[in-house]
Design a protein around this motif. Structure first.
Motif: not given
Lengths: 234, 234
Positions: A14, A18, A36, A231-234, B174-178
């Motif tokens: 995915r 993108r 990712v 901050v991290v990506s999840r 989508v991978t969210l950034t938090v």
DNA sequence: CAGTGTGAACCACTTCACAGCC
DNA sequence: GGCTGTGAAGTGGTTCACACTG
């Protein structure tokens, strides 16, 4: 190939798609991993299971890698899907656009409610479940999606298996019993909510300076001040 | 407590509730494990993380154990939930009965489509997302559910985080950034389909006497005869 | 004595760290 | 020189097997 790797390949694919849309033709493991939300070593190890598609000193070619992952996942083929249970969830799934992309194609909608019989959703007519076997004769079904209430799920599952469907995606919150040769995956909203609740409760207790039992911890110095951290990506 | 254990507790709880409904008051680890589809050693190890709630030589008392798991998961509390995105999926979620049970309560529905504003779903009025902050003032939100298209997901996520929501269930692919302090879980239909496709393709290739690359294996003695094998719970 | 609770062994996956290659 | 691909080390989770107990 490790199951954990297979579970991440769709993410990689995915993200690569993108990147390709944005006109990016080359990525390093570091960049792709960041997008990712995994570590670069993990990404490289995962990709190494596919073979050697990177170029040392450069990175990976986006289109090539995406194509290879598609191939490995079987998305170059055609996967006819049937959905059983045309309540709110079944309808949402039937009209979910992400379904159509990437080789998945809805070929059958089933529900035993006589009020729904004959109704069309997304150009496909809802049929009663007992017509499943006949349907499979003409148009084989590779994947069955169960979107019925829990109480009907096992019977529906048995019908799918009897009709020769060997891959099942189950949205009902029950454990299905199937022959070992049948692959079942479950998606369950309430399980996910409960896991979130567990972590939320832990945060709440930690913020209050308590441990899981509700006893106050003597050595606690945590401040209740709202601090979100990095901050991290999840 | 291991994450893997937390992920299984909802299963155990659901199965225990079903046993209680059937008037069963006591189970052994062997019986409960079989009903859930895990090994008994796994079940005992998982339950040992909760403390000692079994009786040696007898088993577990269904009601007691169910209550204890509920407590650990935080289901004795009240978890106000907001759903953002009132398309087919959001509606299905809003009217999903399993939501209401076990301490989860929908307190807000949001969508920025002006056509939907003011419409009621399940007795709750759809509001535009910019009213989220005000809503949180009156009625706090513990869990935010994102059921929007992918392109809107990160913005919606940012709004939820800004409003103080620290647990997010994301249905967008989508991978969210938090911030690290925010807990995100993702439920993704197309990932699950792709994993099923991978295994289905492997089965198909194996049945044809081929390996993953499509080369024929010399030592292959697998017969293509349909043999489903023993039964398992999934 | 039946069945829990748990140390120890085992296994799968992740991360490290660097050799190898473009 | 920079980044991949991968043995080796580390980590977390599962299974075994049995001591312990109601």
């Amino acid at each position: 190939m490790p199951d954990a790797t297979v579970a991440r390949l769709p993410e990689y694919l995915r993200t690569l798609s993108r990147l390709a849309e944005r006109g990016i033709h080359s990525v390093s493991s570091e960049e792709l991993a960041a997008a990712v939300g995994v570590r670069s070593a993990q990404l490289r190890k995962d990709l190494s299971h596919l073979g050697s598609y990177g170029v040392r000193g450069v990175g990976y070619e986006v289109e090539t890698l995406a194509l290879e992952i598609s191939r490995v996942l079987g998305l170059t083929g055609d996967w006819p899907v049937a959905i059983v249970g045309m309540g709110n969830l079944g309808r949402a799934l039937a009209s979910y656009s992400g379904f159509v992309t990437k080789g998945f194609r809805i070929v059958g909608l089933f529900d035993d409610d006589p009020h729904l019989e004959g109704e069309q959703v997304g150009g496909i007519t809802i049929r009663p479940l007992h017509e499943l076997a006949a349907q499979v004769e003409e148009h084989p079904i590779a994947i069955g999606v169960i979107a019925t209430p829990s109480r009907a799920a096992q019977d529906v599952c048995d019908s799918l298996v009897a009709a020769g469907v060997a891959s099942i995606l189950n949205f009902a919150p029950v454990t299905l019993t199937v022959p070992v040769s049948v692959d079942v995956r479950r998606v369950d909203l309430s399980t996910e909510l409960q896991i979130l609740a567990f972590h939320a409760q832990r945060r709440a207790l930690a913020a209050a300076g308590l441990n899981e039992r509700g006893d106050r911890r003597g050595d606690d110095l945590i401040d209740a001040h709202q601090h979100l951290g990095p901050v991290v990506s999840r």
